[in-house]
Design a protein around this motif. Structure first.
Motif, mmCIF file in Angstrom:
data_model
loop_
_atom_site.group_PDB
_atom_site.id
_atom_site.type_symbol
_atom_site.label_atom_id
_atom_site.label_comp_id
_atom_site.label_asym_id
_atom_site.label_seq_id
_atom_site.Cartn_x
_atom_site.Cartn_y
_atom_site.Cartn_z
ATOM 1 N N ILE A 66 -10.150 -2.438 -8.032
ATOM 2 C CA ILE A 66 -10.978 -1.855 -8.757
ATOM 3 C C ILE A 66 -11.862 -0.678 -9.790
ATOM 4 C CG2 ILE A 66 -12.233 -3.792 -7.424
ATOM 5 C CD1 ILE A 66 -14.053 -2.069 -6.233
ATOM 6 N N ALA A 67 -10.702 0.536 -8.883
ATOM 7 C CA ALA A 67 -11.360 1.861 -9.625
ATOM 8 C C ALA A 67 -10.344 2.564 -9.314
ATOM 9 C CB ALA A 67 -12.852 2.488 -9.015
ATOM 10 N N GLU A 68 -10.411 3.806 -10.003
ATOM 11 C CA GLU A 68 -9.499 4.489 -9.680
ATOM 12 C C GLU A 68 -10.580 6.360 -8.891
ATOM 13 O OE1 GLU A 68 -7.104 5.753 -13.194
ATOM 14 O OE2 GLU A 68 -6.096 3.246 -13.446
ATOM 15 N N ILE A 69 -10.147 6.199 -8.504
ATOM 16 C CA ILE A 69 -10.945 7.654 -7.503
ATOM 17 C C ILE A 69 -9.978 9.063 -7.917
ATOM 18 C CG2 ILE A 69 -12.365 8.621 -5.550
ATOM 19 C CD1 ILE A 69 -13.199 5.720 -5.627
ATOM 20 N N ARG A 94 1.002 -1.134 0.393
ATOM 21 C CA ARG A 94 0.213 -0.078 -0.042
ATOM 22 C C ARG A 94 0.598 0.831 -0.238
ATOM 23 N NH1 ARG A 94 -5.420 -0.681 1.379
ATOM 24 N NH2 ARG A 94 -5.708 -3.015 1.149
ATOM 25 N N GLY A 95 0.043 2.393 0.129
ATOM 26 C CA GLY A 95 0.901 3.799 0.340
ATOM 27 C C GLY A 95 1.522 3.812 1.501
ATOM 28 N N HIS A 96 2.402 4.935 1.585
ATOM 29 C CA HIS A 96 3.203 5.398 2.697
ATOM 30 C C HIS A 96 2.188 5.828 3.773
ATOM 31 C CE1 HIS A 96 5.840 7.041 5.706
ATOM 32 N NE2 HIS A 96 4.163 8.191 5.770
ATOM 33 N N SER A 97 1.262 6.234 3.450
ATOM 34 C CA SER A 97 -0.084 6.032 4.106
ATOM 35 C C SER A 97 -1.602 6.433 3.277
ATOM 36 C CB SER A 97 -0.007 7.705 4.749
ATOM 37 O OG SER A 97 -0.538 9.264 3.773
ATOM 38 N N MET A 98 -2.483 6.871 3.764
ATOM 39 C CA MET A 98 -3.517 6.057 2.592
ATOM 40 C C MET A 98 -3.748 7.354 1.834
ATOM 41 S SD MET A 98 -5.178 3.840 4.927
ATOM 42 C CE MET A 98 -5.865 3.771 3.535
ATOM 43 N N SER A 99 -3.504 7.921 2.272
ATOM 44 C CA SER A 99 -3.887 9.278 0.968
ATOM 45 C C SER A 99 -2.077 9.335 0.307
ATOM 46 C CB SER A 99 -3.351 10.837 1.626
ATOM 47 O OG SER A 99 -2.358 11.006 2.288
ATOM 48 N N ASP A 100 -1.537 8.660 0.492
ATOM 49 C CA ASP A 100 -0.455 7.954 -1.014
ATOM 50 C C ASP A 100 -0.529 7.993 -2.240
ATOM 51 O OD1 ASP A 100 2.199 8.047 -2.798
ATOM 52 O OD2 ASP A 100 2.681 6.060 -0.453
ATOM 53 N N GLU A 126 -16.068 13.831 -0.475
ATOM 54 C CA GLU A 126 -15.898 13.651 -1.874
ATOM 55 C C GLU A 126 -15.127 13.520 -2.320
ATOM 56 O OE1 GLU A 126 -19.137 16.645 -3.027
ATOM 57 O OE2 GLU A 126 -17.967 17.935 -4.613
ATOM 58 N N GLY A 127 -15.535 13.540 -4.191
ATOM 59 C CA GLY A 127 -14.761 12.749 -5.186
ATOM 60 C C GLY A 127 -15.138 12.191 -6.136
ATOM 61 N N ALA A 130 -5.691 13.772 -5.127
ATOM 62 C CA ALA A 130 -5.017 13.305 -6.139
ATOM 63 C C ALA A 130 -5.422 11.796 -6.220
ATOM 64 C CB ALA A 130 -3.220 12.278 -6.000
ATOM 65 N N THR A 131 -5.102 11.364 -7.603
ATOM 66 C CA THR A 131 -5.876 10.009 -8.604
ATOM 67 C C THR A 131 -5.292 8.973 -7.314
ATOM 68 O OG1 THR A 131 -6.414 11.189 -10.622
ATOM 69 C CG2 THR A 131 -6.704 8.732 -10.440
ATOM 70 N N MET A 132 -6.324 8.538 -7.093
ATOM 71 C CA MET A 132 -6.207 7.084 -6.097
ATOM 72 C C MET A 132 -6.497 5.839 -6.608
ATOM 73 S SD MET A 132 -4.413 8.703 -3.816
ATOM 74 C CE MET A 132 -4.538 7.012 -2.122
ATOM 75 N N GLU A 133 -6.006 5.018 -6.807
ATOM 76 C CA GLU A 133 -6.781 3.066 -7.193
ATOM 77 C C GLU A 133 -7.099 2.908 -5.606
ATOM 78 O OE1 GLU A 133 -2.593 1.730 -7.867
ATOM 79 O OE2 GLU A 133 -2.852 2.195 -10.125
ATOM 80 N N PHE A 134 -8.119 2.607 -5.385
ATOM 81 C CA PHE A 134 -9.112 1.687 -5.294
ATOM 82 C C PHE A 134 -9.103 0.461 -5.038
ATOM 83 C CE2 PHE A 134 -13.517 1.342 -3.909
ATOM 84 C CZ PHE A 134 -13.597 1.090 -2.235
ATOM 85 N N GLU A 135 -8.881 0.224 -4.409
ATOM 86 C CA GLU A 135 -8.382 -1.743 -3.521
ATOM 87 C C GLU A 135 -10.130 -2.117 -3.307
ATOM 88 O OE1 GLU A 135 -4.720 -2.240 -2.217
ATOM 89 O OE2 GLU A 135 -3.947 -1.778 -3.418
ATOM 90 N N ALA A 136 -10.202 -3.729 -4.117
ATOM 91 C CA ALA A 136 -10.911 -4.282 -3.067
ATOM 92 C C ALA A 136 -10.404 -4.876 -1.475
ATOM 93 C CB ALA A 136 -12.005 -5.792 -3.821
#
Lengths: 328, 460
Positions: free
Chosen positions: B36-39, A249-255, B16-17, B44-50
């Motif tokens: 499963i998705a990009e948010i 995972r990322g360094h922290s949640m917002s990475d 929100e995003g 930033a744009t983050m990958e969202f994992e199941a």
């Protein structure tokens, strides 16, 4: 990665099942924590340990009653591995009364005197002299306990780490410096931040022996830790273990993790996963059946779900808690 | 049972995003960890994992949708043995409850005083020892040394650590004789490594020992201030009361003589701001001894600020078995009726000298030695000012956000109607300490400045 993975385990079925269960508990716990974070139930910083499970489970397999452990802010795995209650850890993440610090510490700051877990520290490198201080107390009291002091590849460049190496070696303190080299200090890869990449050699100038270990292989970790623990207990002073590991995972949640490719992460997950490794050892060797492993999967999932339920049901701390525990 | 996949919060501030992209479609099998998705979040744009395993039963929010609130169901996951109609039912089910945010009463009713350990009985002219106690002349240096020696004899967990404390017997000879009496296990020379040995000592205190850490001067403790504040002072709170840190950080503080800017600084105001720390700055030898013994016994981290110039000064010290002075109690050195002079540490020399001279001019000054900076015995100061109606504070530290500023604020809050003049602060000048003898004299607070300030508030 330094060493090759063991194909013939020098571990009994019971031991392997234990490691499997302990690593899986951390994995599932962290996934659940990530999910609760996504739901807004956990706030602030939250550093997940997913991918690095073999390090702490392997080291704990070499520890005895009375040994201490202290780490940085990526600390949930260390707490679960030394036997702290998942309910109390998860409830601290949600900032509730049932948390280990009654909601006053959060993800990065939990402690357990009972389990000799000394935190949970948020300033990179600062827990290293603290760990040597635990070892100092062991020496002062004349017991043979060892202080396991974990820090990351990023912390390995902090000045106080070397101040500590010097004193620990000078005074032969029973401390194991466990460098969890997960390859990235937040977004800075090892080669972009370290003049010499072989972190296990960083104690050479102080006469501290060091060893590089495959941190994705719980048996390699355990065996190296046993050696280091024996060295400390014999009064020979500190020992450095560089655990080559990887955080998924990322360094922290917002990475957003733009500093590495998706393929790199995927490759590690597919080829080096520490939990899959033990699962293979158990199944290919014919020691354990799918049913046995499934039963552990279910047991772990249920335990984690229970902790998540506890962490949501536990009330927020009473407002009077704001003013307590400032002074003893 | 079907599982609703909710719009996640992917940063501490996200509300929100945008659901930028689906990487799966209905009917796809997913396992934990699959993206499963990009948010797109606010950052930033983050990958969202199941998190769970299953089959994507229904996608509820199309890709490209902006402003999707956190916790909105975005898809339905089917577990083994479920089918699409289960997904329909789940989609219609009410969304999960919002995280609660019911109005709460403001915490202003909570007792503020709880953070400050309550001061003992207010100070009087009576000393903190029996009136008939035999007295003995003693220097501040000897008082500090004997305090450590007595506590080390009484408790095997007490040890002294610092630069040159053992074989050299202390850069300022405060630890003279301790190595001989207690040996190298308990009187420990460290390398020159303030950050490291301060942290090491804090770790030893976590493990239950009672370290006395000597900084050769507090100027060097700036290298260690992270360990003093972040590790020593905050851990009891962060651990919900589980972990204590019984430790004393001591050493000379403030200006010595002609040692320049980097070696001449008063840290009283710095440490006074930190909840979890106690801060002590004695003036007399009796207080140095009694307060250091109390500090070593205290279950909290104590910053104990001494002064090099005071080390050789002699005072009457009660020659009794176990002299302790409570932390948090001021001492009234002389009674007066026209103006209250409040000081601590070496500042007391200026305050007392000024009081003598003021008496010659017919002004009766009451002189209060705070002794402890945190907790501060403000009750004694307030009571005195209610009598004198005037106050001058005296310290060597800088004027901005000084101890004097704090006292001034307390008096305005608690004795406003009693003040006949503004509270004046006599402090060191707002400059780094110069080297030249004349400039240094001018940079420090002087008795003359205290006299002038006292006359000014008395309108004389």
């Amino acid at each position: 990665m330094a060493a090759t993975r063991q194909r013939k385990p020098n571990a009994s079925k019971e031991e392997l099942l234990g490691y499997y269960r302990d690593m899986l508990l951390i994995r599932r716990f962290e996934e659940k924590a990530g999910q609760l974070y996504g739901m807004g139930l956990i706030g602030g910083f939250c550093h997940l340990y997913i991918g690095q499970e073999a390090v702490v489970v392997g080291v704990e397999a070499a520890a005895k009653e009375g040994d201490q452990r202290i780490t940085t802010y990526r600390d949930h795995g260390h707490m679960l591995a030394c036997g702290m209650d998942p309910d109390g850890v998860m409830a601290e993440l949600t900032g509730r009364e049932g948390g280990y610090s009654r909601g006053k510490g959060g993800s990065m700051h939990m402690f357990s005197k009972e389990k000799e877990f000394y935190g949970g520290h948020g300033i990179v490198g600062a827990n290293v002299p603290l760990g040597a201080g635990l070892a100092f107390a062991n020496q002062y009291r004349g017991n043979d306990n060892v202080a396991c002091t974990y820090f990351g590849d990023g912390a390995a460049n902090q000045g106080q780490v070397y101040e500590t190496f010097n004193m620990a070696s000078l005074w032969k303190l029973p401390v194991i410096f466990i460098i969890e080299n997960n390859q990235y200090a937040m977004g800075t890869s090892l080669k972009r931040g370290s003049s010499t990449p072989a972190l296990y050699t960083r104690g050479e100038a102080f006469g501290i022996p060091g060893e590089a270990v495959d941190g994705m292989d719980v048996l390699a970790v355990r065996d190296a830790a046993k050696k280091a623990v024996a060295h400390c207990r014999e009064g020979k002073g500190p020992y450095i273990l560089e655990m080559n590991t990887y955080r998924y995972r990322g360094h922290s949640m917002s990475d957003p993790a733009k500093y590495r490719t998706r393929e790199e992460v995927q490759k590690m997950r597919e080829t080096r996963d520490p939990i899959e490794h033990v699962r293979e050892l158990l199944t290919l060797g014919g020691d354990a059946t799918d049913e046995e492993l499934k039963a552990i999967d279910k047991e772990v999932r249920d335990r984690v779900n229970k902790s998540a339920e506890f962490a949501q049901a536990s009330p927020e701390p009473d407002l009077s808690e704001l003013w307590t525990d400032v002074y003893a | 049972m079907t599982i609703q996949i909710l719009m996640p919060a992917l940063s501490p501030t996200m509300e929100e995003g945008t659901l930028a992209k689906w990487n799966v479609k209905e009917g796809d099998k997913v396992s934990s960890g699959d993206v499963i998705a990009e948010i797109e979040t606010d950052k930033a744009t983050m990958e969202f994992e199941a998190v769970d395993e299953g089959v994507i039963g229904k996608i509820l929010i199309e890709e490209g949708t902006e402003g999707v609130k956190v916790n909105t169901p975005i898809a339905v996951l089917l577990e083994e043995g479920e089918n699409a109609s289960d997904a329909e039912n789940a989609a219609e089910a009410a969304p999960k409850a919002e995280p609660k945010s019911e109005a709460e009463p403001e915490p202003n009713s909570a007792p503020k005083a709880a953070a400050e350990p309550k001061a003992p009985e207010p100070a009087t002219l009576d000393p903190d020892w029996p009136a008939d106690a035999p007295m003995k002349k003693m220097t501040v240096r000897e008082a500090l040394r004997s305090a450590m020696a007595e506590e080390m004899r009484a408790d095997g967990d007490v040890f002294v650590m610092g630069e040159e404390v053992a074989e050299y017997e202390g850069a300022y000879k405060i630890t003279q004789g301790l190595l001989d009496e207690f040996g190298g296990k308990r009187v420990i020379d460290t390398p020159i490594t303030e950050h490291g040995f301060a942290g090491l000592a804090v770790g030893a205190a976590f493990a239950g020992l009672r370290p006395v850490v000597e900084f050769m001067t507090f100027n060097f403790a700036m290298q260690a201030i992270d360990q003093i504040i972040n590790s020593a002072a905050k851990t009891l709170y962060m651990s919900g009361g589980q972990m204590g840190c019984p430790i004393v950080f001591r050493g000379p503080n403030g200006a010595a003589a002609r040692v320049g800017a980097q070696h001449s600084q008063d840290y009283a105001a710095w440490y006074a701001q930190i909840p979890g720390l106690k801060v002590v700055q004695p003036y007399s030898a009796a207080d140095a001894k009694g307060l250091l013994k109390s500090a070593i016994r205290d279950p909290n981290p104590v910053v104990f600020l001494e002064n090099e110039i005071m080390y050789g000064k002699s005072f009457d010290v009660p020659d009794i078995e176990d002299l302790t002075i409570p932390i948090g109690k001021a001492r009234i050195w002389r009674e007066g009726s026209d103006v209250t002079l409040v000081s601590f540490g070496i500042g007391m020399t200026y305050a007392l000298e000024a009081a003598d001279k003021l008496a010659e001019d017919g002004i009766s000054a009451e002189v209060i030695d705070l002794r402890s900076i945190r907790p501060m015995d403000t009750a004694t100061v307030v009571r005195s000012v209610m009598k004198t109606n005037r106050c001058v504070t005296v310290e060597e530290g800088w004027p901005v956000c000084s101890i004097g500023s704090e006292i001034s604020a307390v008096l305005m809050r608690e004795a406003f109607d009693y003040l006949d003049a503004p509270v004046l602060s006599c402090t060191g000048k707002d400059v780094p300490m110069p080297y030249a003898a004349n400039l240094e004299r001018h940079a420090l607070v002087t008795a003359q400045e205290v006299i002038e300030a006292a006359k000014s508030v008395c309108y004389r």
